[in-house]
Design a protein around this motif. Sequence first.
Motif: not given
Length: 127
Positions: A13, A16, A37, A40, A63, A69
């Motif tokens: 992440l 992100v 996840v 990301g 992305h 994600v």
Amino acid sequence: MSFRLSTRSRTRLKGVHPALVAVVEAALARSCIDFMVTEGLRTPERQAALVKAGASRTQRSRHLTGHAVDVAALIDGQVRWDWPLYGRIAEAFKVAAADLKTPIVWGGDWTSLRDGPHFELDRKVFP
């Protein structure tokens, strides 16, 4: 349910958009299906490789800007790709997004190249 993001998911992440990170966290807290996840923020090189491999059709992926994600359903600690699981995860994402007043788009709602694991911030609000 009381699922938590793994260290690996948190690492994925990085970069992100914070609004989408908040939606991911809220969705996992309310989801009846555990998920991780898988991706990301992407580099242009990674995106080009995905297009070349046929896994993506665009060089303009959300992305690339940290506005999307991908997730994977986890059942008993194992990644599963069964389509119905992603509809249930999407329900949690949509409720979380509404609670946070953060418009999102689920790839499973697309009419072509449906992408169940994909969630992105709505372009109309997050260009």
